[in-house]
Design a protein around this motif. Sequence first.
Motif, short mmCIF file in Angstrom:
data_model
loop_
_atom_site.label_atom_id
_atom_site.label_comp_id
_atom_site.label_asym_id
_atom_site.label_seq_id
_atom_site.Cartn_x
_atom_site.Cartn_y
_atom_site.Cartn_z
N THR A 202 7.23 44.10 12.98
CA THR A 202 6.54 45.12 12.18
C THR A 202 7.39 45.56 11.00
O THR A 202 6.89 45.72 9.88
CB THR A 202 6.20 46.34 13.06
N THR B 143 10.03 40.96 24.29
CA THR B 143 8.71 41.34 23.79
C THR B 143 8.79 42.56 22.88
O THR B 143 8.21 42.60 21.79
CB THR B 143 7.76 41.63 24.97
N PHE C 178 4.15 51.77 19.23
CA PHE C 178 5.27 51.16 19.95
C PHE C 178 5.92 52.10 20.96
O PHE C 178 6.28 51.65 22.06
CB PHE C 178 6.32 50.63 18.96
N LEU D 164 8.05 42.66 18.70
CA LEU D 164 7.05 43.58 18.14
C LEU D 164 7.67 44.53 17.13
O LEU D 164 7.13 44.72 16.03
CB LEU D 164 6.39 44.38 19.28
#
Length: 339
Positions: free
Chosen positions: A254, A246, A282, A250
């Motif tokens: 990005t 995960t 983050f 992410l």
Amino acid sequence: MDKHNLTVPTEFILMGLTDCHKLQAPLFGLFLIIYMISVAGNLGIIILTKTDSRLRTPMYFFLRHLAITDLSYSTAVGPKMLVNFVLDENKISYYFCVTQLAFSIMFITSELFILSAMSYDRYVAICNPLLYTVVMSQRTRWVLMVILYLYSTFVSLLVTIKIFNLSFCGNNVITHFYCDTLAFLSLVCSNTYEMELIIFILAAFNFISSLLIVLVSYLLILVAILRMNSAEGRHKDFSTCGSHLTVVVLFYGTLIFMYVQPKSSHSSDTDKVTSIFYTLVFPMLNHLIYSLRNKDVKCVLRRTLVQPCNIFSQSSLYHVIHINHITDFKLLSVCLQRG
């Protein structure tokens, strides 16, 4: 070289996230909360993985260094951005800007390779469980981290020194909320082709090599999991990799959105919003993802939080027993006197 005002500026002005004064207070409150959660959460992960014996495995060793990197990265950018929300003119000194640029490059490079090291760690744990403690020994882990930090420092110093050796024009306004590499190059009068080429080569090598390690590791993990006969074993391995996967999706997603999109679709506002995600959001999300999805971390956290309550309950129980003994003693004394 063109004839420009080549004096080195003593300070720069950061344009910030927005020039709308009505948004300054709400944004300050929002990012203050995000930064405080990030600091508290990452410090919690660092302390738990360092002190608790159940979390002294190779996986949590890398998780601790990811938390250190997240904490450092958000601290390099966050406090100055929060201060700028309450100031009329967002000034930053020359040396503070140099420091911020150097640290931001170093920590984002470190994070890329820590995530790839964590992927390799999961590959060894699932595909070669009998050799896991040998391959991922304490010495191996520290050698990996030392090489990683030395390389990140080298990249950071190389880019920062090269940029600040270029000739600056009279303009000292940076169209960003921190001293970003690409925004900084817009202030340079001299030819930036060599500098842009160096940044491109380093960024491409860092991104592609680290992503390749992640992809190959998870491809081999997927093959190994699909070959398992036990459904329970497959579910356990999938859940073990879930948190890290995960975070990887992410973070890399990005960066791909920010740097791989066509140059014509680039805009200053889009870059600022994207930068907010990997500098502040983050670092806050990473520890939450690992805390909420990881049974070991949840168990240790629950035990750590419950322990003070147990101590308090035991002291309260001792106090009640002590009072009961005193009351019984007084009653006995009264009965003896009457007798």
